[in-house]
Design an enzyme around this catalytic site. Sequence first.
Site, PDB file in Angstrom:
ATOM      1  N   LYS A 167      43.565  47.959  39.050  1.00  0.00           N
ATOM      2  CA  LYS A 167      43.523  48.732  40.502  1.00  0.00           C
ATOM      3  C   LYS A 167      45.002  48.953  41.115  1.00  0.00           C
ATOM      4  CE  LYS A 167      40.711  45.975  42.631  1.00  0.00           C
ATOM      5  NZ  LYS A 167      40.066  45.019  41.435  1.00  0.00           N
ATOM      6  N   ARG A 206      34.616  45.575  49.265  1.00  0.00           N
ATOM      7  CA  ARG A 206      34.090  44.606  48.082  1.00  0.00           C
ATOM      8  C   ARG A 206      32.519  44.266  48.301  1.00  0.00           C
ATOM      9  NH1 ARG A 206      39.694  42.872  46.705  1.00  0.00           N
ATOM     10  NH2 ARG A 206      39.453  41.774  44.360  1.00  0.00           N
ATOM     11  N   ARG A 213      35.678  34.893  40.040  1.00  0.00           N
ATOM     12  CA  ARG A 213      36.035  36.338  40.330  1.00  0.00           C
ATOM     13  C   ARG A 213      35.167  37.150  39.951  1.00  0.00           C
ATOM     14  NH1 ARG A 213      41.937  37.095  39.509  1.00  0.00           N
ATOM     15  NH2 ARG A 213      42.112  38.829  41.007  1.00  0.00           N
TER      16      ARG A 213
HETATM   17  P1  AMP Z   1      42.916  41.253  44.589  1.00  0.00           P
HETATM   18  O1  AMP Z   1      44.418  41.295  44.647  1.00  0.00           O
HETATM   19  O2  AMP Z   1      42.449  42.503  45.126  1.00  0.00           O
HETATM   20  O3  AMP Z   1      42.373  40.798  43.390  1.00  0.00           O
HETATM   21  O4  AMP Z   1      42.384  40.073  45.769  1.00  0.00           O
HETATM   22  C1  AMP Z   1      42.688  38.872  45.477  1.00  0.00           C
HETATM   23  C2  AMP Z   1      41.863  38.018  46.283  1.00  0.00           C
HETATM   24  O5  AMP Z   1      41.740  38.359  47.968  1.00  0.00           O
HETATM   25  C3  AMP Z   1      40.203  38.255  45.997  1.00  0.00           C
HETATM   26  O6  AMP Z   1      39.893  37.453  44.890  1.00  0.00           O
HETATM   27  C4  AMP Z   1      39.565  37.646  47.319  1.00  0.00           C
HETATM   28  O7  AMP Z   1      39.645  36.372  47.546  1.00  0.00           O
HETATM   29  C5  AMP Z   1      40.522  38.236  48.426  1.00  0.00           C
HETATM   30  N1  AMP Z   1      40.083  39.658  48.700  1.00  0.00           N
HETATM   31  C6  AMP Z   1      40.677  40.885  48.508  1.00  0.00           C
HETATM   32  N2  AMP Z   1      40.220  41.800  49.070  1.00  0.00           N
HETATM   33  C7  AMP Z   1      39.216  41.500  49.581  1.00  0.00           C
HETATM   34  C8  AMP Z   1      37.613  42.073  49.992  1.00  0.00           C
HETATM   35  N3  AMP Z   1      38.062  43.346  50.260  1.00  0.00           N
HETATM   36  N4  AMP Z   1      36.975  41.303  50.484  1.00  0.00           N
HETATM   37  C9  AMP Z   1      37.032  39.879  50.597  1.00  0.00           C
HETATM   38  N5  AMP Z   1      38.134  39.110  49.886  1.00  0.00           N
HETATM   39  C10 AMP Z   1      39.242  39.969  49.436  1.00  0.00           C
END
Ligand code: AMP
Length: 213
Positions: free
Chosen positions: A13, A88, A171
Amino acid sequence: MHILLMGPPGAGKGTQAERLVKEFGIAHISTGDMFRAAVKEGTELGKKAQACMQAGQLVPDDVTIGIVRERLSKDDCKKGFILDGFPRTVEQAEALDNILRELHLSLKAAVNIDVPEELLIERAVGRRICKKCGSTYNIKFKKPVHEGICDVCGGELYQRADDSEATMKNRLAVFHKQTEPLIAYYQNNGLYKKIDGTKSVDAVFDEIKAALQ
Ligand code: AMP
């Protein structure tokens, strides 16, 4: 152009978002990046987010929706935006619909980058990021010329704390339970676009652009 990018962790992404931002000149809104910045700065938000992130769990909806609401009201979002990693959960998707309605905006597409689970684990566990400029590498698929050093700026490469195999499995479980229901949500309103995320970065990018036509 207002797009959202969904897909499991490790689907690419962030990489695709960076390219779309350049192509369309729109703002990049990554909730993951916002939480990581808050953790680094040691803010109240960072304290709330850190434990959830390390465990591979989602940050609570009210916290996440609050930061996105605030971010979308900023000036740079007027040129359009890409939401990377938000929503999410169905609750977040419903909140986003309300925020967009208040701003008189509508989404162009909800793009899901689809990748099988075994490949996701390999990708995430091998991911390395430059401390200085944020460029991403993979020790298997996209090695830097010199181990541990960024090709672009010479910065040191590091592994995200939540890219370990154990956290990655959590995750993915969270993704299946909380985020996959969004597929039906966006199929129902006709915005859903599924993209084959196993292809090369360029091919995935071309497929996304075609889906946005
Ligand atoms: P990412 O970099 O998008 O993989 O996000 C890393 C971590 O941030 C995730 O595993 C969640 O702990 C938190 N996170 C990111 N976006 C969200 C979201 N929309 N809702 C809740 N937690 C989030």
